[in-house]
Write a protein that holds these residues in place. Structure first.
Motif, PDB file in Angstrom:
ATOM      1  N   THR A 161     -10.145   9.870   7.691  1.00  0.00           N
ATOM      2  CA  THR A 161     -10.188  11.396   7.809  1.00  0.00           C
ATOM      3  C   THR A 161     -11.378  11.854   8.244  1.00  0.00           C
ATOM      4  OG1 THR A 161     -10.522  11.730   5.611  1.00  0.00           O
ATOM      5  CG2 THR A 161      -8.246  11.601   6.356  1.00  0.00           C
ATOM      6  N   GLY A 162     -12.569  11.273   7.672  1.00  0.00           N
ATOM      7  CA  GLY A 162     -13.822  11.470   7.954  1.00  0.00           C
ATOM      8  C   GLY A 162     -14.438  12.738   7.436  1.00  0.00           C
ATOM      9  N   THR A 163     -13.714  13.493   6.417  1.00  0.00           N
ATOM     10  CA  THR A 163     -13.911  14.361   5.480  1.00  0.00           C
ATOM     11  C   THR A 163     -13.934  14.092   4.120  1.00  0.00           C
ATOM     12  OG1 THR A 163     -11.785  15.317   5.561  1.00  0.00           O
ATOM     13  CG2 THR A 163     -13.508  16.341   7.189  1.00  0.00           C
ATOM     14  N   GLN A 164     -14.524  14.736   3.450  1.00  0.00           N
ATOM     15  CA  GLN A 164     -14.647  14.634   1.880  1.00  0.00           C
ATOM     16  C   GLN A 164     -13.900  15.641   1.223  1.00  0.00           C
ATOM     17  OE1 GLN A 164     -17.606  12.399  -0.154  1.00  0.00           O
ATOM     18  NE2 GLN A 164     -18.040  11.225   1.731  1.00  0.00           N
TER      19      GLN A 164
ATOM     20  N   VAL B 129      -5.015   1.760   9.270  1.00  0.00           N
ATOM     21  CA  VAL B 129      -6.003   2.375   8.510  1.00  0.00           C
ATOM     22  C   VAL B 129      -6.030   3.990   9.234  1.00  0.00           C
ATOM     23  CG1 VAL B 129      -8.094   1.748   9.856  1.00  0.00           C
ATOM     24  CG2 VAL B 129      -8.534   2.711   7.507  1.00  0.00           C
ATOM     25  N   GLU B 130      -6.228   4.817   8.238  1.00  0.00           N
ATOM     26  CA  GLU B 130      -6.420   6.272   8.812  1.00  0.00           C
ATOM     27  C   GLU B 130      -7.973   6.753   8.284  1.00  0.00           C
ATOM     28  OE1 GLU B 130      -4.810  10.956   8.032  1.00  0.00           O
ATOM     29  OE2 GLU B 130      -3.450   9.264   7.406  1.00  0.00           O
TER      30      GLU B 130
ATOM     31  N   GLY C 111       0.796  -1.221  -0.072  1.00  0.00           N
ATOM     32  CA  GLY C 111      -0.085   0.010   0.150  1.00  0.00           C
ATOM     33  C   GLY C 111       0.938   1.208   0.132  1.00  0.00           C
ATOM     34  N   PRO C 112       0.159   2.245   0.158  1.00  0.00           N
ATOM     35  CA  PRO C 112      -1.067   2.614   0.848  1.00  0.00           C
ATOM     36  C   PRO C 112      -2.112   2.325  -0.521  1.00  0.00           C
ATOM     37  CG  PRO C 112       0.154   4.687   0.376  1.00  0.00           C
ATOM     38  CD  PRO C 112       0.962   3.566   0.038  1.00  0.00           C
ATOM     39  N   PHE C 113      -3.311   2.238   0.142  1.00  0.00           N
ATOM     40  CA  PHE C 113      -4.399   1.971  -0.529  1.00  0.00           C
ATOM     41  C   PHE C 113      -5.534   3.125  -0.247  1.00  0.00           C
ATOM     42  CE2 PHE C 113      -2.633  -2.014  -0.051  1.00  0.00           C
ATOM     43  CZ  PHE C 113      -2.475  -2.389  -1.562  1.00  0.00           C
ATOM     44  N   LYS C 114      -6.165   3.519  -1.195  1.00  0.00           N
ATOM     45  CA  LYS C 114      -7.327   4.646  -0.744  1.00  0.00           C
ATOM     46  C   LYS C 114      -8.761   4.525  -1.462  1.00  0.00           C
ATOM     47  CE  LYS C 114      -7.516   9.667  -0.134  1.00  0.00           C
ATOM     48  NZ  LYS C 114      -7.683   9.642   1.297  1.00  0.00           N
ATOM     49  N   PRO C 115      -9.421   3.702  -0.980  1.00  0.00           N
ATOM     50  CA  PRO C 115     -10.639   3.102  -1.480  1.00  0.00           C
ATOM     51  C   PRO C 115     -11.675   4.355  -1.858  1.00  0.00           C
ATOM     52  CG  PRO C 115     -10.589   2.407   0.618  1.00  0.00           C
ATOM     53  CD  PRO C 115      -9.260   3.071   0.297  1.00  0.00           C
ATOM     54  N   ASN C 116     -11.579   5.077  -0.902  1.00  0.00           N
ATOM     55  CA  ASN C 116     -12.532   6.406  -0.923  1.00  0.00           C
ATOM     56  C   ASN C 116     -11.670   7.588  -0.518  1.00  0.00           C
ATOM     57  OD1 ASN C 116     -13.181   6.637   1.817  1.00  0.00           O
ATOM     58  ND2 ASN C 116     -14.334   4.811   1.458  1.00  0.00           N
ATOM     59  N   PRO C 117     -12.483   8.971  -0.446  1.00  0.00           N
ATOM     60  CA  PRO C 117     -11.859  10.080  -0.144  1.00  0.00           C
ATOM     61  C   PRO C 117     -11.513  10.207   1.482  1.00  0.00           C
ATOM     62  CG  PRO C 117     -13.367  10.587  -1.572  1.00  0.00           C
ATOM     63  CD  PRO C 117     -13.639   8.993  -1.278  1.00  0.00           C
TER      64      PRO C 117
END
Length: 123
Positions: free
Chosen positions: A120-123, A117-118, A93-99
């Motif tokens: 961020t909770g924001t888009q 896993v991180e 990785g890293p992988f980013k499956p969504n924003p």
């Protein structure tokens, strides 16, 4: 219902304890021997508990290659830098499956996939 712990049968208890304390960041909570040749170690961080079992009669425990344990980190970038500084750790990785989510994988000394896993909770 509450998950009490996850159990991992390990080949080498000391290298496994070092991995989960030094790499993952858990703290050894208690250690016991229920019978000759068997050692059980509980590691924890808050409500997260991992039970490691070493049994001299089972020195090659099998784990599903599809199983992974996920641990949330505040900064995936910082965790990756920390892991890259350690000898013998291969990062996938890293992988980013969504924003709002980024993650990476490593393996523990027994072949169990560990995910950091991180969120961020924001888009």
């Amino acid at each position: 219902m509450k998950l009490c712990w996850v159990t991992i049968h390990v080949r080498d208890i000391e290298s496994s304890v070092r991995f989960y304390t030094d790499v993952v960041g858990l703290i050894e909570d208690r250690r016991l021997s229920t019978m000759p040749g068997m050692v059980i170690v509980f590691l924890k961080d808050g409500d997260t508990v991992i039970e490691l079992i070493h049994n001299e009669k089972n020195l090659n425990p099998q784990h599903s290659k599809e199983l992974s344990l996920g641990f949330e980190v505040e900064s995936l970038e910082e965790k990756m830098a920390e892991l890259k500084a350690m000898d013998g750790i291969s990062i996938s990785g890293p992988f980013k499956p969504n924003p709002t989510v980024s993650f990476m994988y490593i393996e523990d000394p027994n072949g169990v996939k560990i995910q950091f896993v991180e969120n961020t909770g924001t888009q």
